[in-house]
Design a protein around this motif. Structure first.
Motif, PDB file in Angstrom:
ATOM      1  N   PHE A  40       0.824  -1.212   0.000  1.00  0.00           N
ATOM      2  CA  PHE A  40       0.000   0.000   0.000  1.00  0.00           C
ATOM      3  C   PHE A  40       0.856   1.259   0.000  1.00  0.00           C
ATOM      4  N   SER A  41       0.481   2.212  -0.869  1.00  0.00           N
ATOM      5  CA  SER A  41       1.168   3.502  -0.937  1.00  0.00           C
ATOM      6  C   SER A  41       0.174   4.608  -1.245  1.00  0.00           C
ATOM      7  N   LEU A  42       0.546   5.836  -0.880  1.00  0.00           N
ATOM      8  CA  LEU A  42      -0.248   7.022  -1.185  1.00  0.00           C
ATOM      9  C   LEU A  42       0.644   8.033  -1.901  1.00  0.00           C
ATOM     10  N   SER A  43       0.063   8.717  -2.892  1.00  0.00           N
ATOM     11  CA  SER A  43       0.813   9.721  -3.648  1.00  0.00           C
ATOM     12  C   SER A  43       0.046  11.038  -3.678  1.00  0.00           C
ATOM     13  N   GLY A  44       0.787  12.127  -3.599  1.00  0.00           N
ATOM     14  CA  GLY A  44       0.223  13.457  -3.774  1.00  0.00           C
ATOM     15  C   GLY A  44       0.960  14.164  -4.888  1.00  0.00           C
ATOM     16  N   LYS A  45       0.237  14.831  -5.767  1.00  0.00           N
ATOM     17  CA  LYS A  45       0.834  15.473  -6.933  1.00  0.00           C
ATOM     18  C   LYS A  45       0.248  16.866  -7.130  1.00  0.00           C
ATOM     19  N   VAL A  46       1.104  17.824  -7.483  1.00  0.00           N
ATOM     20  CA  VAL A  46       0.668  19.199  -7.776  1.00  0.00           C
ATOM     21  C   VAL A  46       1.264  19.603  -9.122  1.00  0.00           C
ATOM     22  N   THR A  47       0.447  20.231  -9.965  1.00  0.00           N
ATOM     23  CA  THR A  47       0.904  20.633 -11.302  1.00  0.00           C
ATOM     24  C   THR A  47       0.891  22.150 -11.457  1.00  0.00           C
ATOM     25  N   TYR A  48       1.754  22.626 -12.323  1.00  0.00           N
ATOM     26  CA  TYR A  48       1.792  24.048 -12.703  1.00  0.00           C
ATOM     27  C   TYR A  48       1.982  24.103 -14.214  1.00  0.00           C
ATOM     28  N   SER A  49       1.146  24.893 -14.906  1.00  0.00           N
ATOM     29  CA  SER A  49       1.209  24.952 -16.368  1.00  0.00           C
ATOM     30  C   SER A  49       1.288  26.387 -16.856  1.00  0.00           C
ATOM     31  N   GLN A  50       2.033  26.577 -17.944  1.00  0.00           N
ATOM     32  CA  GLN A  50       2.112  27.876 -18.605  1.00  0.00           C
ATOM     33  C   GLN A  50       1.936  27.685 -20.098  1.00  0.00           C
ATOM     34  N   ALA A  51       1.104  28.523 -20.707  1.00  0.00           N
ATOM     35  CA  ALA A  51       0.852  28.453 -22.146  1.00  0.00           C
ATOM     36  C   ALA A  51       1.121  29.804 -22.777  1.00  0.00           C
ATOM     37  N   SER A  52       1.706  29.779 -23.989  1.00  0.00           N
ATOM     38  CA  SER A  52       2.003  30.998 -24.727  1.00  0.00           C
ATOM     39  C   SER A  52       1.550  30.853 -26.169  1.00  0.00           C
ATOM     40  N   GLY A  53       0.989  31.940 -26.730  1.00  0.00           N
ATOM     41  CA  GLY A  53       0.525  31.909 -28.106  1.00  0.00           C
ATOM     42  C   GLY A  53       0.073  33.288 -28.549  1.00  0.00           C
ATOM     43  N   GLU A  54      -0.776  33.337 -29.568  1.00  0.00           N
ATOM     44  CA  GLU A  54      -1.218  34.619 -30.112  1.00  0.00           C
ATOM     45  C   GLU A  54      -2.046  35.422 -29.115  1.00  0.00           C
ATOM     46  N   PHE A  55      -2.651  34.763 -28.119  1.00  0.00           N
ATOM     47  CA  PHE A  55      -3.420  35.478 -27.098  1.00  0.00           C
ATOM     48  C   PHE A  55      -2.519  36.095 -26.041  1.00  0.00           C
TER      49      PHE A  55
END
Length: 299
Positions: free
Chosen positions: A75-90
């Motif tokens: 048995f195991s437990l995992s915690g995950k956090v994400t960070y995203s950056q997007a670049s384009g015409e906007f």
């Protein structure tokens, strides 16, 4: 090794020419929790980043950190956090995306066989309503889809083979996106005002190959992801409208290559290419190039 190298090179070339990310919603990445390798250490840390080129030349970089605690061999437990950056015409927009809490339980191992299961939740840090210079932006620029999801799965391991399946089910929709293509001046992205996403199911087959010195590990795998129904949004008249072509099957070929630095640390490269894709992906998950890099350490 002679058989491994042509497969590795083929997947790299296919990825550069055209690749499609699996699912920012998370069902593919949490599949790593299916790993049946018994960890001698109690704790594990993963630092990773995924580069992608999406619709209309949108460039995205999604980074994450995962902490895993092994309470026993089963048995195991995992915690995950994400960070995203997007670049384009906007423009450019970055934000924390989602947090995950995943539990993994391995049943008693039989000769060359083992079953395991996982159960967890995804929690969004935003309502997918981020703006640039005060203007609504499509989901391709958003760090999260704004849904609280339940994730369940099961896997079967036989020798060097793994077969697993999973379901990602949105249970609370907090998406407050307000993007209308009619007011944006471009048809590159579909309207996603108050977007509602349907569940995903996944089936993955995975084979593990290791070099003689055990330093390199290759995991070619095939993923079948079916989107269970057409997504929808509220049109300019306030009526909910289904997005035709958003339901259906995606088949991805994927190769994960890892190098063991020592008994506690490793690095990993992941490349993917699609064989079958849905007609339209309003959730902003389409990629023309995808490549992921991960550093893992146990202690």
């Amino acid at each position: 090794m002679k058989k491994i190298k042509p497969l590795f090179l083929l997947l790299i070339l296919n990825t550069i020419s055209y690749a499609q990310g699996c699912s920012d919603a998370g069902i593919c990445s949490v599949g790593n929790s299916f790993s049946n390798e018994i960890q001698e250490s109690k704790n594990g840390i993963e630092l990773g980043s995924i580069f992608g080129k999406g619709e209309a030349d949108v460039i995205s970089i999604s980074s994450y950190i995962t902490y895993t605690r092994n309470f026993s061999e089963r048995f195991s437990l995992s915690g995950k956090v994400t960070y995203s950056q997007a670049s384009g015409e906007f423009g450019t927009r970055g934000q924390f995306g989602d947090a995950y809490a995943i539990g993994n339980y391995k049943f008693k191992k039989m000769t060359n066989k083992q079953w395991s299961s996982l159960f967890g939740f995804k929690f969004p840090f935003s309502s997918a309503n981020l703006k640039i210079n005060g203007y609504p932006i499509p989901l391709d620029y958003q760090a999260s889809l704004g849904t609280f999801d339940a994730i369940v799965g099961i896997t079967f391991n036989y020798k060097k083979w793994d077969f697993n399946s999973a379901l990602q089910l949105p249970i609370i929709n907090n998406n407050k996106n307000s993007y209308f293509k009619e007011y944006s001046g471009t048809d590159d992205f579909p309207s996603t005002n108050l977007f509602e996403r349907k569940p995903d199911v996944l089936f993955r087959s995975n084979y593990t190959l290791k070099t003689t010195n055990q330093k390199f590990t290759f995991r070619p795998n095939l993923l079948f992801i079916y989107h269970l129904g057409e997504d929808s949004y509220k049109n300019i008249f306030g009526n909910r409208e289904r997005i035709s072509g958003s339901e259906g099957l995606t088949i991805n070929g994927n190769l994960i290559t890892s190098y063991s630095i020592n008994s506690k640390s490793s690095i990993e490269l992941s490349l993917a290419t699609p064989f079958v894709v849905r007609t339209i992906r309003p959730d902003g998950l389409t990629r023309s190039i995808t490549a992921g890099f991960t550093y893992k350490r146990s202690f």
